[in-house]
Design an enzyme around this catalytic site. Sequence first.
Site, PDB file in Angstrom:
ATOM      1  N   ARG A 150      22.428 -53.524 -49.140  1.00 57.90           N
ATOM      2  CA  ARG A 150      21.350 -52.537 -49.248  1.00 57.90           C
ATOM      3  C   ARG A 150      21.380 -51.860 -50.611  1.00 57.90           C
ATOM      4  O   ARG A 150      22.292 -52.058 -51.412  1.00 57.90           O
ATOM      5  CB  ARG A 150      21.500 -51.483 -48.150  1.00 57.90           C
ATOM      6  CG  ARG A 150      22.856 -50.795 -48.160  1.00 57.90           C
ATOM      7  CD  ARG A 150      22.855 -49.533 -47.341  1.00 57.90           C
ATOM      8  NE  ARG A 150      22.012 -48.512 -47.923  1.00 57.90           N
ATOM      9  CZ  ARG A 150      22.411 -47.639 -48.861  1.00 57.90           C
ATOM     10  NH1 ARG A 150      23.647 -47.672 -49.334  1.00 57.90           N
ATOM     11  NH2 ARG A 150      21.585 -46.743 -49.330  1.00 57.90           N
ATOM     12  N   GLU A 195      22.319 -46.463 -30.412  1.00 59.19           N
ATOM     13  CA  GLU A 195      22.244 -47.891 -30.716  1.00 59.19           C
ATOM     14  C   GLU A 195      21.967 -48.752 -29.480  1.00 59.19           C
ATOM     15  O   GLU A 195      21.264 -49.763 -29.562  1.00 59.19           O
ATOM     16  CB  GLU A 195      23.546 -48.349 -31.384  1.00 59.19           C
ATOM     17  CG  GLU A 195      23.762 -47.817 -32.785  1.00 59.19           C
ATOM     18  CD  GLU A 195      24.226 -46.367 -32.820  1.00 59.19           C
ATOM     19  OE1 GLU A 195      24.115 -45.729 -33.887  1.00 59.19           O
ATOM     20  OE2 GLU A 195      24.706 -45.875 -31.771  1.00 59.19           O
ATOM     21  N   PHE A 214      28.013 -49.970 -36.043  1.00 60.44           N
ATOM     22  CA  PHE A 214      27.365 -49.361 -34.889  1.00 60.44           C
ATOM     23  C   PHE A 214      26.704 -50.407 -33.995  1.00 60.44           C
ATOM     24  O   PHE A 214      26.747 -50.303 -32.770  1.00 60.44           O
ATOM     25  CB  PHE A 214      26.347 -48.314 -35.343  1.00 60.44           C
ATOM     26  CG  PHE A 214      26.933 -47.211 -36.174  1.00 60.44           C
ATOM     27  CD1 PHE A 214      28.252 -46.812 -36.001  1.00 60.44           C
ATOM     28  CD2 PHE A 214      26.172 -46.573 -37.140  1.00 60.44           C
ATOM     29  CE1 PHE A 214      28.804 -45.796 -36.762  1.00 60.44           C
ATOM     30  CE2 PHE A 214      26.715 -45.551 -37.910  1.00 60.44           C
ATOM     31  CZ  PHE A 214      28.026 -45.163 -37.721  1.00 60.44           C
TER      32      PHE A 214
END
Length: 341
Positions: A192, A84, A109
């Site tokens: 999502r 990340e 993350f």
Amino acid sequence: MRRNKYERPVIEKTGEKLKTSAMIASLGADGLPTISAPFGHALKKLAKNRPEIVGMSADLSKYTDLHIFAKEYPDRFYQMGMAEQLLVSSAAGMAKEGFIPFITTYAVFATRRAYDFIHQCISEEGYNVKICCALPGLTTGYGPSHQATEDIAMMRGIPDLTIIDPCDALEIQQAVPAIADYQGPVYMRLPRGKVPLVLDKYNYKFEVGKAKLLTEGKDVLIISTGLMTMRSLEAVDLLKAENIDVSVLHCATIKPLDKEKILEEVSKEYKLVIVAENHTEIGGLGEAIATLLLTEGKCPSFMQIALPDEYLDAGALPTLHTRYGISSEMMVKKIKNKLNN
């Protein structure tokens, strides 16, 4: 589910066997229409005439719906692997060269692992990077490692970073081109998969930095964001049956706050002002609005509906939403108790 400090979560049996899918279930009520992968399709559509847009992910494109963009524009998609910090710093470099990177990963993350890189590489430089992060707040049942319950608190501390928390599929579709046109770094929470469709009934139009009044009532004002706007609208109907009229002010942009609109609504002297958010009660929209009201000398009866300041359990999302007080039924219970006390 029971858990102490040293035990793994244990799912309590309540009749029907729990399926793994229940831990990532649709956030909408049964029968509510959904749109599949609105972020991926909106970005794909926008990028057709915007060659400067690129997509970047940290090994999670399929789980952030960015794979739709990647399939259409493979030469403009960058898979950075499980790194990340590399993802964020590379996006900063792309933005410096004139591209508009849309980068995706899970919210935990991006915030916990790459915070300093967002702070130093993107925000301090004012680079035009759009950080779109899935599984915000309590939208997964996989426990604290994946539940980004404190992401807004962390990101609010970064100067000049705009924070967006969309409610539904329609708002995501509208927000993608809007933040692409908006100059500067953006952190957007990203529902999502099959995302509920809610705001189409309210003639809604997303604008960066603007709160929008969805319903009008005389008794209670709910200022909500993200998932909790959907819950608030459900609560409106439930409370109407109790002869309680509720206004819902949807605050999709958490930073910068639409102070003028919020103060205008609070000035109507409701019996109760509530801030509802899918985030810990520490450091999110609730604290931002409480600070605003006190600073401006507004002292209404005030309540937060938010997640507790603790590590949350793993389990089925419907069960967890009830347990931690962010289901529409629990909202109604809390509001009635507050009004009656």
